[in-house]
Design a protein around this motif. Structure first.
Motif, PDB file in Angstrom:
ATOM      1  N   LYS A 175       0.819  -1.208   0.000  1.00 16.02           N
ATOM      2  CA  LYS A 175       0.000   0.000   0.000  1.00 16.02           C
ATOM      3  C   LYS A 175       0.853   1.259   0.000  1.00 16.02           C
ATOM      4  O   LYS A 175       0.521   2.237  -0.662  1.00 16.02           O
ATOM      5  CB  LYS A 175      -0.940  -0.007   1.219  1.00 16.02           C
ATOM      6  CG  LYS A 175      -2.145  -0.895   0.981  1.00 16.02           C
ATOM      7  CD  LYS A 175      -3.254  -0.598   1.960  1.00 16.02           C
ATOM      8  CE  LYS A 175      -2.921  -1.133   3.330  1.00 16.02           C
ATOM      9  NZ  LYS A 175      -4.092  -0.980   4.225  1.00 16.02           N
ATOM     10  N   THR A 176       2.004   1.227   0.714  1.00 17.65           N
ATOM     11  CA  THR A 176       2.875   2.406   0.728  1.00 17.65           C
ATOM     12  C   THR A 176       3.473   2.669  -0.651  1.00 17.65           C
ATOM     13  O   THR A 176       3.494   3.813  -1.123  1.00 17.65           O
ATOM     14  CB  THR A 176       3.993   2.211   1.752  1.00 17.65           C
ATOM     15  OG1 THR A 176       3.410   1.832   2.987  1.00 17.65           O
ATOM     16  CG2 THR A 176       4.790   3.461   1.924  1.00 17.65           C
ATOM     17  N   VAL A 177       3.944   1.597  -1.315  1.00 19.98           N
ATOM     18  CA  VAL A 177       4.524   1.772  -2.654  1.00 19.98           C
ATOM     19  C   VAL A 177       3.455   2.251  -3.632  1.00 19.98           C
ATOM     20  O   VAL A 177       3.722   3.100  -4.502  1.00 19.98           O
ATOM     21  CB  VAL A 177       5.179   0.456  -3.112  1.00 19.98           C
ATOM     22  CG1 VAL A 177       5.660   0.570  -4.526  1.00 19.98           C
ATOM     23  CG2 VAL A 177       6.326   0.118  -2.217  1.00 19.98           C
ATOM     24  N   THR A 178       2.217   1.758  -3.490  1.00 16.67           N
ATOM     25  CA  THR A 178       1.135   2.195  -4.369  1.00 16.67           C
ATOM     26  C   THR A 178       0.819   3.675  -4.169  1.00 16.67           C
ATOM     27  O   THR A 178       0.634   4.414  -5.132  1.00 16.67           O
ATOM     28  CB  THR A 178      -0.111   1.350  -4.102  1.00 16.67           C
ATOM     29  OG1 THR A 178       0.221  -0.001  -4.316  1.00 16.67           O
ATOM     30  CG2 THR A 178      -1.230   1.737  -5.031  1.00 16.67           C
ATOM     31  N   ASN A 179       0.788   4.122  -2.885  1.00 15.38           N
ATOM     32  CA  ASN A 179       0.552   5.538  -2.624  1.00 15.38           C
ATOM     33  C   ASN A 179       1.605   6.411  -3.266  1.00 15.38           C
ATOM     34  O   ASN A 179       1.327   7.514  -3.705  1.00 15.38           O
ATOM     35  CB  ASN A 179       0.568   5.800  -1.115  1.00 15.38           C
ATOM     36  CG  ASN A 179      -0.738   5.425  -0.482  1.00 15.38           C
ATOM     37  OD1 ASN A 179      -1.752   5.397  -1.162  1.00 15.38           O
ATOM     38  ND2 ASN A 179      -0.706   5.112   0.779  1.00 15.38           N
ATOM     39  N   PHE A 180       2.862   5.909  -3.305  1.00 14.62           N
ATOM     40  CA  PHE A 180       3.940   6.714  -3.852  1.00 14.62           C
ATOM     41  C   PHE A 180       3.905   6.749  -5.373  1.00 14.62           C
ATOM     42  O   PHE A 180       4.296   7.734  -5.977  1.00 14.62           O
ATOM     43  CB  PHE A 180       5.281   6.156  -3.370  1.00 14.62           C
ATOM     44  CG  PHE A 180       6.447   6.967  -3.779  1.00 14.62           C
ATOM     45  CD1 PHE A 180       6.630   8.253  -3.269  1.00 14.62           C
ATOM     46  CD2 PHE A 180       7.362   6.485  -4.673  1.00 14.62           C
ATOM     47  CE1 PHE A 180       7.686   9.015  -3.646  1.00 14.62           C
ATOM     48  CE2 PHE A 180       8.433   7.238  -5.055  1.00 14.62           C
ATOM     49  CZ  PHE A 180       8.598   8.506  -4.535  1.00 14.62           C
ATOM     50  N   PHE A 191      -5.178   2.054 -12.551  1.00 13.76           N
ATOM     51  CA  PHE A 191      -6.414   1.710 -11.842  1.00 13.76           C
ATOM     52  C   PHE A 191      -6.368   0.267 -11.340  1.00 13.76           C
ATOM     53  O   PHE A 191      -6.836  -0.024 -10.226  1.00 13.76           O
ATOM     54  CB  PHE A 191      -7.615   1.890 -12.775  1.00 13.76           C
ATOM     55  CG  PHE A 191      -7.949   3.318 -13.074  1.00 13.76           C
ATOM     56  CD1 PHE A 191      -7.476   4.331 -12.264  1.00 13.76           C
ATOM     57  CD2 PHE A 191      -8.737   3.650 -14.152  1.00 13.76           C
ATOM     58  CE1 PHE A 191      -7.773   5.643 -12.533  1.00 13.76           C
ATOM     59  CE2 PHE A 191      -9.043   4.964 -14.423  1.00 13.76           C
ATOM     60  CZ  PHE A 191      -8.560   5.951 -13.620  1.00 13.76           C
ATOM     61  N   ALA A 192      -5.807  -0.638 -12.151  1.00 12.64           N
ATOM     62  CA  ALA A 192      -5.708  -2.036 -11.729  1.00 12.64           C
ATOM     63  C   ALA A 192      -4.795  -2.186 -10.521  1.00 12.64           C
ATOM     64  O   ALA A 192      -5.072  -2.977  -9.607  1.00 12.64           O
ATOM     65  CB  ALA A 192      -5.198  -2.889 -12.893  1.00 12.64           C
ATOM     66  N   LEU A 193      -3.689  -1.388 -10.494  1.00 14.28           N
ATOM     67  CA  LEU A 193      -2.788  -1.408  -9.329  1.00 14.28           C
ATOM     68  C   LEU A 193      -3.493  -0.960  -8.055  1.00 14.28           C
ATOM     69  O   LEU A 193      -3.362  -1.592  -6.999  1.00 14.28           O
ATOM     70  CB  LEU A 193      -1.593  -0.508  -9.621  1.00 14.28           C
ATOM     71  CG  LEU A 193      -0.565  -0.325  -8.507  1.00 14.28           C
ATOM     72  CD1 LEU A 193       0.109  -1.637  -8.232  1.00 14.28           C
ATOM     73  CD2 LEU A 193       0.450   0.698  -8.895  1.00 14.28           C
ATOM     74  N   LEU A 194      -4.306   0.118  -8.166  1.00 15.15           N
ATOM     75  CA  LEU A 194      -5.072   0.581  -7.007  1.00 15.15           C
ATOM     76  C   LEU A 194      -6.037  -0.501  -6.522  1.00 15.15           C
ATOM     77  O   LEU A 194      -6.161  -0.744  -5.314  1.00 15.15           O
ATOM     78  CB  LEU A 194      -5.879   1.823  -7.384  1.00 15.15           C
ATOM     79  CG  LEU A 194      -5.198   3.173  -7.283  1.00 15.15           C
ATOM     80  CD1 LEU A 194      -6.140   4.245  -7.748  1.00 15.15           C
ATOM     81  CD2 LEU A 194      -4.811   3.418  -5.862  1.00 15.15           C
ATOM     82  N   LEU A 195      -6.725  -1.154  -7.465  1.00 18.05           N
ATOM     83  CA  LEU A 195      -7.712  -2.148  -7.078  1.00 18.05           C
ATOM     84  C   LEU A 195      -7.072  -3.363  -6.440  1.00 18.05           C
ATOM     85  O   LEU A 195      -7.617  -3.937  -5.494  1.00 18.05           O
ATOM     86  CB  LEU A 195      -8.522  -2.586  -8.307  1.00 18.05           C
ATOM     87  CG  LEU A 195      -9.715  -1.709  -8.606  1.00 18.05           C
ATOM     88  CD1 LEU A 195     -10.328  -2.102  -9.917  1.00 18.05           C
ATOM     89  CD2 LEU A 195     -10.724  -1.888  -7.513  1.00 18.05           C
ATOM     90  N   ILE A 196      -5.888  -3.781  -6.943  1.00 15.70           N
ATOM     91  CA  ILE A 196      -5.235  -4.955  -6.360  1.00 15.70           C
ATOM     92  C   ILE A 196      -4.765  -4.658  -4.947  1.00 15.70           C
ATOM     93  O   ILE A 196      -4.966  -5.435  -4.021  1.00 15.70           O
ATOM     94  CB  ILE A 196      -4.054  -5.415  -7.247  1.00 15.70           C
ATOM     95  CG1 ILE A 196      -4.584  -6.113  -8.474  1.00 15.70           C
ATOM     96  CG2 ILE A 196      -3.137  -6.348  -6.501  1.00 15.70           C
ATOM     97  CD1 ILE A 196      -3.517  -6.582  -9.386  1.00 15.70           C
ATOM     98  N   SER A 197      -4.133  -3.467  -4.736  1.00 17.76           N
ATOM     99  CA  SER A 197      -3.514  -3.232  -3.433  1.00 17.76           C
ATOM    100  C   SER A 197      -4.542  -2.832  -2.374  1.00 17.76           C
ATOM    101  O   SER A 197      -4.345  -3.144  -1.208  1.00 17.76           O
ATOM    102  CB  SER A 197      -2.434  -2.164  -3.553  1.00 17.76           C
ATOM    103  OG  SER A 197      -3.023  -0.973  -3.992  1.00 17.76           O
ATOM    104  N   TYR A 198      -5.629  -2.136  -2.733  1.00 19.48           N
ATOM    105  CA  TYR A 198      -6.574  -1.672  -1.736  1.00 19.48           C
ATOM    106  C   TYR A 198      -7.821  -2.525  -1.609  1.00 19.48           C
ATOM    107  O   TYR A 198      -8.597  -2.336  -0.684  1.00 19.48           O
ATOM    108  CB  TYR A 198      -6.989  -0.230  -2.036  1.00 19.48           C
ATOM    109  CG  TYR A 198      -6.059   0.778  -1.450  1.00 19.48           C
ATOM    110  CD1 TYR A 198      -6.185   1.175  -0.139  1.00 19.48           C
ATOM    111  CD2 TYR A 198      -5.032   1.308  -2.204  1.00 19.48           C
ATOM    112  CE1 TYR A 198      -5.326   2.088   0.401  1.00 19.48           C
ATOM    113  CE2 TYR A 198      -4.165   2.225  -1.672  1.00 19.48           C
ATOM    114  CZ  TYR A 198      -4.315   2.606  -0.361  1.00 19.48           C
ATOM    115  OH  TYR A 198      -3.460   3.503   0.175  1.00 19.48           O
TER     116      TYR A 198
END
Lengths: 79, 88, 158
Positions: free
Chosen positions: C9-14, C48-55
């Motif tokens: 989640k931290t890497v995705t936020n960045f 968008f797919a990265l956001l959906l996978i991590s969150y």
């Protein structure tokens, strides 16, 4: 110059064949998907070496990003 | 018996692939190049865009791009109709 | 779907903001550099797919809404068809803005040059229309499949 490009071509294709073979023989599902993604990413690198950057961007975004996301959704839904 | 038939079929298919790979033309030298020469000569002055690939996709063959966008829209309609019973 | 670990989640936020900005850069510079509407839209869809996978699909309902995405998709396709019909005085999909001096109407320098944003005629507008359509199409597909996976898992457990 020419021989250097040919060495990159041949090593990329050999690594693609190895990644596709690993995607078949892995027993667990998540490492198998990651091997398939590595094969797709190396195919994108091969398109870039063949002077087609448009196809390389599309392959890297769809083949390596969205396909892996949809496979991961399928695994999470059936586990 | 089945393995022998599969092996013979595999060898025939593989030899066809090898022969066609040997007879393949060298990379970057097409037989007929009149259309490519026309695009490379005139695309920058006719459409005003520097990227010849984009000017072919969106200007000279725009009807093809319309079909591709329609195919994507139909795919989205199919996915949403397939999962229409899913709530939350 | 359950959300992933704190590292992901931290890497995705960045990272996801930079991916979305890179996708819009590819869309906006489609007539100068390699890429175009389809490629840039695919890059934004992978963000968008990265956001959906991590969150997870339940937590990301706040910033990814299906109604807004499908509205953008229809708007993009209608804009593309209207731009195609606008050149109907001569032919279908005629480039009526190129070399006219108005919007995106400057003439390009012949030969190798760094490029001018104000060229290309109707091509940049078509890039924006197709990019909007493709990014919202991929967003809707990924969001619907994530919700369906969550639904089948909950149904099997109960």
């Amino acid at each position: 110059m020419s021989s250097f490009v040919e060495i990159i071509h041949i090593s990329t294709l050999i690594m693609m064949i190895i990644a596709g073979f690993l995607a078949v023989i892995f027993k667990k599902l998540l490492p198998s998907i990651i091997a398939l993604t590595v094969a797709s990413l190396l195919l994108s690198l091969e398109f870039y070496i063949l002077h087609a950057p448009d196809v390389a961007i599309a392959e890297a975004a769809i083949g390596a990003g969205l396909t892996m996301a949809i496979f991961i959704f399928a695994i999470r839904g059936t586990r | 018996m089945k393995k022998i038939i599969f092996g013979i079929a595999f060898i025939i298919f593989f030899s066809f692939l090898i022969v066609s790979a040997i007879n393949m033309r060298t990379f970057g030298e097409p037989t007929y190049s009149e259309m490519d020469d026309y695009f490379i000569e005139n695309a920058q002055s006719e459409t005003g865009a520097n990227n010849v690939v984009t000017s072919v996709v969106f200007d000279y063959r725009g009807f093809d791009t319309l079909g591709e966008a329609t195919v994507l829209f139909t795919a989205v309609v199919g996915v949403v109709a397939l999962f229409r019973g899913v709530k939350k | 779907m359950k959300e992933m670990s704190r590292i992901v989640k931290t890497v995705t936020n960045f990272v996801y903001g930079f991916i979305i900005i890179f996708g819009f850069y590819i869309i906006a510079h489609g007539h100068l550099t390699p890429g175009g509407g389809f490629q840039g839209g695919a890059v934004v869809g992978s963000a968008f797919a990265l956001l959906l996978i991590s969150y997870g699909s339940l937590n990301s309902k706040k910033f990814l809404k299906k109604d807004i995405l499908s509205l953008f998709e229809g708007f993009g396709l209608i804009l593309f068809i209207v731009l195609g019909f606008s050149g109907l005085g001569i032919t279908f999909f005629y480039n009526f803005l190129a070399n006219s001096g108005g919007w995106f109407g400057n003439a390009a320098v012949i030969g190798v040059n760094p490029g001018n944003m104000n060229t290309g005629g109707v091509i940049p507008l078509m890039n924006i229309a197709v990019g909007l359509e493709v990014l919202s199409a991929f967003g809707v597909i990924v969001l619907t499949m994530a919700s369906a996976a969550e639904f089948t898992k909950k149904k099997e457990n109960s």
